[in-house]
Scaffold this active site. Structure first.
Site, PDB file in Angstrom:
ATOM      1  N   HIS A 124       2.845 -21.919  18.729  1.00 43.58           N
ATOM      2  CA  HIS A 124       3.333 -23.242  19.143  1.00 43.58           C
ATOM      3  C   HIS A 124       2.362 -24.360  18.741  1.00 43.58           C
ATOM      4  O   HIS A 124       2.139 -25.298  19.501  1.00 43.58           O
ATOM      5  CB  HIS A 124       3.540 -23.278  20.668  1.00 43.58           C
TER       6      HIS A 124
ATOM      7  N   ASP B  10       3.130 -13.536  28.525  1.00 39.08           N
ATOM      8  CA  ASP B  10       2.944 -12.763  27.293  1.00 39.08           C
ATOM      9  C   ASP B  10       1.531 -12.221  27.194  1.00 39.08           C
ATOM     10  O   ASP B  10       1.316 -11.080  26.774  1.00 39.08           O
ATOM     11  CB  ASP B  10       3.219 -13.630  26.051  1.00 39.08           C
TER      12      ASP B  10
ATOM     13  N   ASP C 262       2.009 -18.013  24.673  1.00 35.05           N
ATOM     14  CA  ASP C 262       3.328 -17.368  24.608  1.00 35.05           C
ATOM     15  C   ASP C 262       3.853 -17.290  23.177  1.00 35.05           C
ATOM     16  O   ASP C 262       3.440 -18.052  22.301  1.00 35.05           O
ATOM     17  CB  ASP C 262       4.330 -18.145  25.475  1.00 35.05           C
ATOM     18  N   GLU C 263       4.741 -16.347  22.975  1.00 33.61           N
ATOM     19  CA  GLU C 263       5.554 -16.246  21.757  1.00 33.61           C
ATOM     20  C   GLU C 263       4.765 -16.388  20.458  1.00 33.61           C
ATOM     21  O   GLU C 263       5.094 -17.220  19.612  1.00 33.61           O
ATOM     22  CB  GLU C 263       6.653 -17.322  21.783  1.00 33.61           C
ATOM     23  N   VAL C 264       3.746 -15.570  20.296  1.00 40.84           N
ATOM     24  CA  VAL C 264       2.981 -15.609  19.051  1.00 40.84           C
ATOM     25  C   VAL C 264       3.695 -14.735  18.016  1.00 40.84           C
ATOM     26  O   VAL C 264       3.949 -13.562  18.250  1.00 40.84           O
ATOM     27  CB  VAL C 264       1.540 -15.118  19.268  1.00 40.84           C
TER      28      VAL C 264
END
Lengths: 516, 516
Positions: free
Chosen positions: B251, B364, B311-313
């Site tokens: 992000h 995460d 988050d969300e790597v």
């Protein structure tokens, strides 16, 4: 202020001259929403100087020298084009005009001049809107417009938005703001669903008890005659008709509070239960009242149409009432209450005809009745195969307004706009004549979960997607991906004009909406 | 204005005296949202006269004579209570205070006086809010309050709202308006998701290029240091902490525009593709930059916590890059890129500890890593069995913030509010000690489809449903039907205070929202 009653417009050939200081250079043209039928932009651009810019009339076949609707529009669009500058060149002269369907215009920007040709003032208003969307600023704040040729007219004559002021009261200011935004998207009908079960905010001068007892509040939550006049006048100045709806015989609970014996008393067994159902269609007093009310409505609202509703009539209360059953027997209706409903609606349609107004009804009236010749315009609202319904209606030789795919009161992610864009009202098997009976479509903003707090972001820019479908050529506007950046840009223009239009996706506008 | 940096508050026992003209009569009490823990209303009522009403301090254990936070609150609540009247009784005296979690207070309205007891100014602010909700007007405009006894404290110490200012820029005014509304619902944490892929609006004084190149616009779409100070101060005056989030290593696309070599170059085969992935965790310069940036953040934001994201790597870019792969090999990570992520996050958490701040991460980080001891607070955001996740986190001895059930950025009909109300954060099998690790919850308002045009109606009153869940006793607030009229009344209070809170269902408020 502008006169409310529409009269006849004697202006036959209307032409404007827009004075523009030439300052030639090359740049990408601005986009227009909804897309004009013929749109030839060019990279050649001219600079506009607010100080020396003016609107004017070039030639017209009337002896009068200007038109109040257009003079007001010049003022309005000058502010939109050049915020912060003031427009001095105002001539006030009253010309009464007729609300015609004709909205076509030609716009030519060439060699430092713009000329706008239109048959009617309404076409001129559409052209002014287009013109205003063509003007842009560079990073230094200078105004430009590109060389452009436009010939434009709407695909459908009826491009409506329904607002529901019964489930929640909408302050007049919220309605006026919506009319502003409607004009920017070239909508031309405000369908005012004034009253319904929860409240009766219309302040009738003949029956003041209807709002005294039936509105949420008799003073703060009503539309006075002056409010209604203001809305009609404001709409007219923007080329928008106001179509009033007085929905009956169902959806009338609030009417009963101020008009005793209008609604049917429901029975539990042999005794009245204390609750009331639809309008009582068996009493002569009902029709005297409806004639009197509709006579008032016909005189207050200049539009040649009245929407009579007729949707979702619940028969259970009628069925419970022994007097209604006796009437059914007398009339030979058997147990078919839809015949009683048809009996009622026919009488109301006749009243409307006597008042020289054309009636519009919801599809229920068409669906449940065998005799359909008394009908004129049917509004299709139910979900499912709505084009099947459209086809049935036009095959019966009646005109259609399509609302089913445009129920925007339901919230949804804004990227959903494509769902309202990819609607093809004429994609049914039928003759050219039958298709011409589809006069347009309507965005419905029902009020269960909507009031002035969320009306704007829920309408805009999703309603604009429907607006392009109703105005533009469907072959030129069938690609969602191509439409997307243009709609994004249009949404930024709406923000710039103070309309609280929600975002389509991640990104930004040069001028964001400012919270108060 | 109030000083930004929180200091220590020496006020131990805080007591107010509210002077009320006695005028005894009987009436139904007003409701309070969120519901206090102990709430004993009475039909006995007292009249309040704006002219002779004042707030005052009764007794406190400090030598100083007033507190700036409360003086400002007196002024604010006087305007809320009595719109149109002005409050003269203002003493300005600066008392620095510490942002404590303690929010408990006692409020007693009896015999024409109201007294408010609280251990901290923050408890006093909550009590003032409750007091303001107890006051009502009769039809003639007179103000009343009923005899009432209240003892109150929050169920959870962390009651947050996340705003995302990267996907759309929110003007400062929109943030301040949200802080106002948060205080009305007794929220106490503003989780500021400042930056993300689409834009970097935080104007860093150490790294001005981050916003110069990474914001949507370097001047109009940024938060200057002064804007940030203003937000923090405004929040603090309302008892709200500002928790900054600088989400990495994913992000971060917008970061790369102003900070070269921070992001990982992605490869197509043997050559760089020109696109960039997450932060490059293999370079020492990355950690020098992060230390420097977080040092600034730690000094600008006084809150003892920093949200580090995590988050969300997406591993595909790391995987494509030969230097990253070589680093993986050298470190013995094999092909497990989550080990590389853990390596990065541990270093960032360590930096945060060095800066004497406690870190919060998205779930995460907890889920994908074996070594969890370095973590402190985990925010659970994924859908599905979120209580299973909460249980896993507390079993590991870490604190939890629950966000999963409160993703309000998704639009939904407002009657949906019960979905956000019927959430039971402690309804998992666990010890008392484990349950005490659930420190609270958070409403997330992600920005893909949200900006200042629709933020308020999308947040309110749905977020207030979550607020009651986080503040009130769940046994007393388990019935949606009983909560509904109270929430409706609270929503009308929000409108009255200028918050654009959307309707829950058909109906009206005495004062509707006024469109500008």
């Amino acid at each position: 202020m502008c006169s409310v009653n529409p009269g006849h417009c004697t202006l036959i050939k209307f032409i404007f001259l827009l004075l523009i200081i030439i300052h030639l250079s090359l740049n990408t043209a601005e986009s227009v929403w909804p897309l004009p039928q013929i749109f030839i932009p060019s990279p050649e651009r001219y600079q506009l100087k607010p100080q020396s810019f003016s609107f004017g009339y070039r030639r017209y076949l009337d002896t009068k020298h200007s038109c109040s609707v257009l003079d007001a529009a010049f003022k309005r669009y000058f502010s939109i084009l050049f915020p912060g500058y003031s427009y001095a060149n105002l001539i006030t002269f009253s010309v009464a005009t007729q609300l015609l369907f004709l909205n076509s215009y030609k716009l030519s920007v060439f060699a430092g001049q713009a000329s706008l040709n239109a048959e009617t003032v309404w076409g001129s208003l559409r052209g002014l809107e287009t013109f205003s969307q063509l003007v842009y600023q560079d990073d230094l704040g200078s105004y430009y417009i590109n060389k452009t040729e436009i010939e434009d007219y709407p695909q459908f004559n009826y491009r409506g938005i329904l607002l529901d002021t019964s489930r929640h009261y909408l302050p007049v200011q919220a309605i006026l703001k919506t009319l502003d935004a409607m004009a920017y998207s070239k909508f031309n009908v405000f369908h005012w669903h004034l009253v319904d079960d929860p409240s009766f905010p219309y302040q009738s001068h003949k029956f003041p008890d209807l709002s005294n007892k039936g509105a949420f509040h008799p003073v703060t939550h009503v539309y006075t005659q002056s409010d209604v006049r203001r809305v009609i006048s404001y709409a007219r100045m923007r080329g928008i008709r106001v179509l009033p709806e007085f929905d009956s015989p169902g959806h009338t609970k609030s009417w009963g509070k101020g008009q005793s014996e209008l609604l049917t008393p429901c029975y539990r067994g042999a005794t009245p239960s204390g609750t009331f159902g639809p309008v009582n269609p068996t009493l002569p007093s009902t029709y005297q009242f409806m004639l009197s009310l509709l006579k008032e409505v016909a005189s207050v609202f200049p539009d040649p149409y009245i929407h009579l509703g007729g949707d979702e009539v619940d028969f259970s209360c009628w069925r419970s009432n022994p007097y209604i059953r006796a009437f059914m027997h007398k009339m030979g209706f058997g147990l078919d209450f839809s015949k009683l409903e048809a009996f009622y609606i026919e009488k109301i349609v006749n009243i409307t005809s006597i008042l020289r107004k054309t009636s519009i009804v919801w599809q229920d009236v068409f669906d449940y009745h065998e005799r359909r010749r008394f009908l004129s315009v049917v509004e299709v609202w139910k979900q499912g195969c709505y084009l099947c319904e459209v086809r049935r209606v036009v095959k019966a030789g009646l005109r259609v307004i399509l609302a089913s795919p445009w129920y925007l009161d339901q919230p949804g992610p804004t990227h959903n706009w494509a769902r309202y864009y990819n609607v093809w009202p004429l994609a049914f098997k039928g003759t050219e004549k039958q298709k011409s009976l589809v006069i347009g479509g309507e965005v419905c903003m029902w009020g269960e979960y909507v009031d002035a707090t969320n009306l704007s972001p829920r309408l805009w820019p999703r309603a604009s997607a429907a607006a392009e479908r109703l105005w533009s050529n469907e072959r030129q506007t069938s690609c969602v991906e191509r439409a997307f950046p243009r709609l994004q840009e249009f949404r930024c223009k709406l923000l710039r004009r103070g309309i609280q239009a929600e975002p389509l996706y991640v990104g930004h506008c040069k001028h964001e909406y400012q919270t108060v």
